[in-house]
Design an enzyme around this catalytic site. Structure first.
Site, PDB file in Angstrom:
ATOM      1  N   ASN A  79       0.834  -1.214   0.000  1.00 23.00           N
ATOM      2  CA  ASN A  79       0.000   0.000   0.000  1.00 23.00           C
ATOM      3  C   ASN A  79       0.871   1.269   0.000  1.00 23.00           C
ATOM      4  OD1 ASN A  79      -2.154  -1.816   0.225  1.00 23.00           O
ATOM      5  ND2 ASN A  79      -1.930  -1.835   2.434  1.00 23.00           N
ATOM      6  N   GLY A 130       0.932   3.578   2.842  1.00 20.37           N
ATOM      7  CA  GLY A 130       1.052   4.201   4.155  1.00 20.37           C
ATOM      8  C   GLY A 130       2.469   4.586   4.535  1.00 20.37           C
ATOM      9  N   ASP A 131       3.421   3.677   4.310  1.00 19.36           N
ATOM     10  CA  ASP A 131       4.794   3.958   4.731  1.00 19.36           C
ATOM     11  C   ASP A 131       5.360   5.139   3.949  1.00 19.36           C
ATOM     12  OD1 ASP A 131       5.340   1.293   6.382  1.00 19.36           O
ATOM     13  OD2 ASP A 131       4.264   0.802   4.551  1.00 19.36           O
ATOM     14  N   TYR A 191      -9.582  -1.625   3.968  1.00 15.34           N
ATOM     15  CA  TYR A 191      -8.919  -2.771   3.321  1.00 15.34           C
ATOM     16  C   TYR A 191      -9.956  -3.671   2.674  1.00 15.34           C
ATOM     17  CZ  TYR A 191      -4.868  -1.252   5.919  1.00 15.34           C
ATOM     18  OH  TYR A 191      -3.840  -0.494   6.408  1.00 15.34           O
ATOM     19  N   ARG A 218      -7.997   3.962   7.364  1.00 11.70           N
ATOM     20  CA  ARG A 218      -7.308   2.704   7.632  1.00 11.70           C
ATOM     21  C   ARG A 218      -5.821   2.961   7.930  1.00 11.70           C
ATOM     22  NH1 ARG A 218      -6.646   0.265   1.422  1.00 11.70           N
ATOM     23  NH2 ARG A 218      -4.454   0.872   1.255  1.00 11.70           N
ATOM     24  N   GLY A 219      -5.077   1.886   8.204  1.00 11.03           N
ATOM     25  CA  GLY A 219      -3.615   1.969   8.307  1.00 11.03           C
ATOM     26  C   GLY A 219      -3.156   2.959   9.351  1.00 11.03           C
ATOM     27  N   GLU A 220      -2.262   3.824   8.937  1.00 12.73           N
ATOM     28  CA  GLU A 220      -1.699   4.790   9.892  1.00 12.73           C
ATOM     29  C   GLU A 220      -1.914   6.233   9.446  1.00 12.73           C
ATOM     30  OE1 GLU A 220       2.018   3.817  11.767  1.00 12.73           O
ATOM     31  OE2 GLU A 220       2.655   5.909  11.801  1.00 12.73           O
ATOM     32  N   ASP A 221      -1.560   6.515   8.210  1.00  7.68           N
ATOM     33  CA  ASP A 221      -1.547   7.928   7.819  1.00  7.68           C
ATOM     34  C   ASP A 221      -2.952   8.501   7.653  1.00  7.68           C
ATOM     35  OD1 ASP A 221       0.002  10.246   7.201  1.00  7.68           O
ATOM     36  OD2 ASP A 221      -0.606  10.005   5.122  1.00  7.68           O
ATOM     37  N   SER A 222      -3.829   7.797   6.945  1.00  8.28           N
ATOM     38  CA  SER A 222      -5.192   8.330   6.782  1.00  8.28           C
ATOM     39  C   SER A 222      -5.902   8.395   8.135  1.00  8.28           C
ATOM     40  CB  SER A 222      -5.995   7.481   5.781  1.00  8.28           C
ATOM     41  OG  SER A 222      -6.071   6.144   6.200  1.00  8.28           O
TER      42      SER A 222
HETATM   43  O1  TRH Z   1      -2.250   2.323   2.603  1.00 13.40           O
HETATM   44  P1  TRH Z   1      -2.300   1.938   4.033  1.00 13.40           P
HETATM   45  O2  TRH Z   1      -2.944   0.688   4.345  1.00 13.40           O
HETATM   46  O3  TRH Z   1      -0.859   1.965   4.588  1.00 13.40           O
HETATM   47  C1  TRH Z   1      -0.153   1.271   5.526  1.00 13.40           C
HETATM   48  C2  TRH Z   1       0.667   0.214   4.861  1.00 13.40           C
HETATM   49  O4  TRH Z   1      -0.142  -0.848   4.523  1.00 13.40           O
HETATM   50  C3  TRH Z   1       1.753  -0.207   5.762  1.00 13.40           C
HETATM   51  O5  TRH Z   1       2.466  -1.282   5.251  1.00 13.40           O
HETATM   52  C4  TRH Z   1       1.227  -0.497   7.124  1.00 13.40           C
HETATM   53  O6  TRH Z   1       2.287  -0.818   7.902  1.00 13.40           O
HETATM   54  C5  TRH Z   1       0.508   0.706   7.630  1.00 13.40           C
HETATM   55  O7  TRH Z   1      -0.576   1.028   6.762  1.00 13.40           O
HETATM   56  C6  TRH Z   1       0.023   0.597   9.023  1.00 13.40           C
HETATM   57  O8  TRH Z   1      -3.057   3.107   4.830  1.00 13.40           O
HETATM   58  P2  TRH Z   1      -2.562   4.571   5.216  1.00 13.40           P
HETATM   59  O9  TRH Z   1      -1.514   4.509   6.259  1.00 13.40           O
HETATM   60  O10 TRH Z   1      -3.745   5.349   5.528  1.00 13.40           O
HETATM   61  O11 TRH Z   1      -1.916   5.144   3.899  1.00 13.40           O
HETATM   62  C7  TRH Z   1      -2.636   5.532   2.785  1.00 13.40           C
HETATM   63  C8  TRH Z   1      -2.020   6.781   2.195  1.00 13.40           C
HETATM   64  O12 TRH Z   1      -2.706   7.150   1.017  1.00 13.40           O
HETATM   65  C9  TRH Z   1      -2.100   7.961   3.133  1.00 13.40           C
HETATM   66  O13 TRH Z   1      -0.882   8.683   3.044  1.00 13.40           O
HETATM   67  C10 TRH Z   1      -3.238   8.805   2.580  1.00 13.40           C
HETATM   68  C11 TRH Z   1      -3.098   8.518   1.117  1.00 13.40           C
HETATM   69  N1  TRH Z   1      -4.292   8.727   0.292  1.00 13.40           N
HETATM   70  C12 TRH Z   1      -4.250   9.671  -0.724  1.00 13.40           C
HETATM   71  O14 TRH Z   1      -3.239  10.352  -0.883  1.00 13.40           O
HETATM   72  N2  TRH Z   1      -5.336   9.821  -1.543  1.00 13.40           N
HETATM   73  C13 TRH Z   1      -6.468   9.111  -1.376  1.00 13.40           C
HETATM   74  O15 TRH Z   1      -7.430   9.301  -2.146  1.00 13.40           O
HETATM   75  C14 TRH Z   1      -6.517   8.151  -0.316  1.00 13.40           C
HETATM   76  C15 TRH Z   1      -7.758   7.341  -0.092  1.00 13.40           C
HETATM   77  C16 TRH Z   1      -5.413   7.984   0.491  1.00 13.40           C
END
Ligand code: TRH
Length: 421
Positions: A35, A37-38, A231, A314-318
């Site tokens: 994905n 997130g990292d 997810y 989900r994940g960390e950043d969002s």
């Molecule tokens: O994508 P994620 O599931 O990320 C992670 C990774 O899976 C990682 O390996 C895991 O260790 C971690 O989660 C906990 O979910 P996350 O963290 O929310 O990241 C998604 C990124 O995508 C975030 O930076 C926001 C961005 N995003 C956009 O830029 N535009 C969009 O339309 C959306 C829906 C998200």
């Protein structure tokens, strides 16, 4: 303004010479597990260090293609580095001459324990033979668990032999840096202008909404707006199917906005479509309209979170970005094999619900969130949760303010760097 005057290796002829040699460059290392997130976390941090703290930052990413897609910079596919908003992004590959890269490095961040190569550690030790070695930080994943406070700032001593010399091994210290929700952690990523931006977007909510989801043909002004990022769980996705059913049968119009991605297969299944919906498509089921929008830029995604009445993240950043938006959120935590994520989820729900007022709304949110994560039937729970949304919006605002009183992650790292021995 371009902060980088040159790059030390594989530099194309059009890059000007004179790499800074004041040992103040930050090297950030990121592996894209899966994905986005990292990359999202590392990119935000790097950008903030450049823009707000005037540091030079090189962000090394192993999955170059994914990084370029994420940053909408596919033009850099054939390059080994690009500059984006003052950050130097470099493709992390085996053949890098770490000695040259480390010459100006004051800080090395190993994001999410991504394991630095031995050759790099050895080069750090060699640097340490000449001057103070760069600060070495392992930036950990976010967790609301209590033990994080005890481990934040702990050091591990790594003795690194320098190949080919009989000198005493140089001692390198790696510091564990934990983002978190309390003053005893490193805090969360929060750009200086983020809260003011949310205020502005929310003050212009109708306009912001129209820009993000243009001309979708439904009476969206009167709808409850929900963003959905979760997810995929094929086959079935009981939680999504049952939640959509609850939204469709409710009395109020609901617009569920879904940025394009792998979840669309589950969306199609839950809505009993025979095709995966395309960007621009709006699917209506009684009170529910589901609008598929493009995968947004990071900044537009912040805007979307800002103007929705509820965000599923989900994940960390969002998950963190939704908290800054000060709107209620449902968190789909990244599932771990040993179910360690359940403890993390409980720890967050407990912290988030610990305000003494209106415990009922927090309980209903926690219940829905647990069922959502377990992929269980959420139909009834949605009808229980819906009346709590106004209350949860107050809670989300309080929570945002509480977090905003803490130092942000980039500032905490800067302070750590400035106070280094
Ligand atoms: O994508 P994620 O599931 O990320 C992670 C990774 O899976 C990682 O390996 C895991 O260790 C971690 O989660 C906990 O979910 P996350 O963290 O929310 O990241 C998604 C990124 O995508 C975030 O930076 C926001 C961005 N995003 C956009 O830029 N535009 C969009 O339309 C959306 C829906 C998200």
């Amino acid at each position: 303004m371009a902060l980088f005057m040159s790059v030390p290796e594989h530099a194309p002829a059009n890059v000007a010479p004179a790499w800074s040699c004041d040992h103040d460059t930050w090297l950030v290392f990121c592996t894209a597990i899966d994905n986005f997130g990292d990359i999202g976390v590392c990119w935000r941090l790097a950008r903030q260090l450049v823009v707000e703290h005037e540091q030079q930052v090189v962000l090394y990413i192993d999955d170059w293609h994914k990084a370029l897609v994420f940053l909408q910079r596919e033009d850099g596919c054939s390059l080994t580095h690009i500059e984006e908003q003052g950050v130097l992004l470099r493709r992390w590959h085996d053949g890098i001459d770490w000695t040259a890269s480390l010459a100006s490095a004051g800080m090395v961040i190993e994001a999410f324990g991504c394991s630095l190569p031995d050759t790099l550690i050895e080069a750090m030790a060699k640097e340490g033979g000449r001057r103070a070695p760069p600060c070495w930080v392992n930036l950990e994943y976010l967790s609301a668990e209590a033990w994080v406070e005890d481990y934040h700032g702990q050091q591990s001593i790594q003795s690194a032999p320098v190949t080919g010399t009989c000198a005493t091994p140089v001692v390198l210290k790696k510091t564990f840096f934990f983002p978190g929700f309390t003053a005893a952690t490193g805090g969360l990523i929060r750009e200086r202008h983020l809260l003011a931006s949310h205020q502005a977007w929310q003050a212009e909510q109708a306009r912001t909404r129209a820009e993000l989801v243009p001309a979708s043909g439904c009476a969206h002004d009167r709808s409850l707006w929900i963003s959905l990022f979760a997810y995929p769980r094929p086959p079935g996705n009981v939680a999504l199917r049952s939640w959509f059913a609850a939204l469709a049968e409710g009395a109020e119009p609901v617009l569920c906005v879904v940025p394009a991605g792998s979840l669309l297969v589950d969306v199609a299944d839950a809505l009993e479509l025979t095709h995966t919906p395309a960007v621009g498509e709006v699917i209506c089921r009684d009170s529910l309209s589901v609008a598929v929008i493009p995968f947004l830029s990071l900044d537009d995604y912040d805007r979307l979170l800002s103007v929705c009445d509820l965000n599923l993240v989900r994940g960390e950043d969002s998950f963190v970005r939704a908290q800054w938006a000060a709107r209620p959120l449902i968190w789909h935590i990244y599932p771990q094999q040993d179910d360690a994520h359940q403890l993390k989820l409980d720890a967050f729900l407990e912290r988030y619900g610990e305000d003494r007022w209106s415990p009922g709304s927090a309980d209903k949110l926690a219940r829905f969130t647990r069922f959502w994560n377990l992929d269980a039937d959420c139909r009834k729970l949605w009808h229980d949760l819906r009346p709590q949304l106004p209350d949860l919006t107050h809670r989300a605002r309080n929570w945002q303010q509480k977090l905003a009183a803490l130092p942000d992650l980039a500032s905490s790292l800067m302070q750590f760097y400035r106070n280094r021995p």
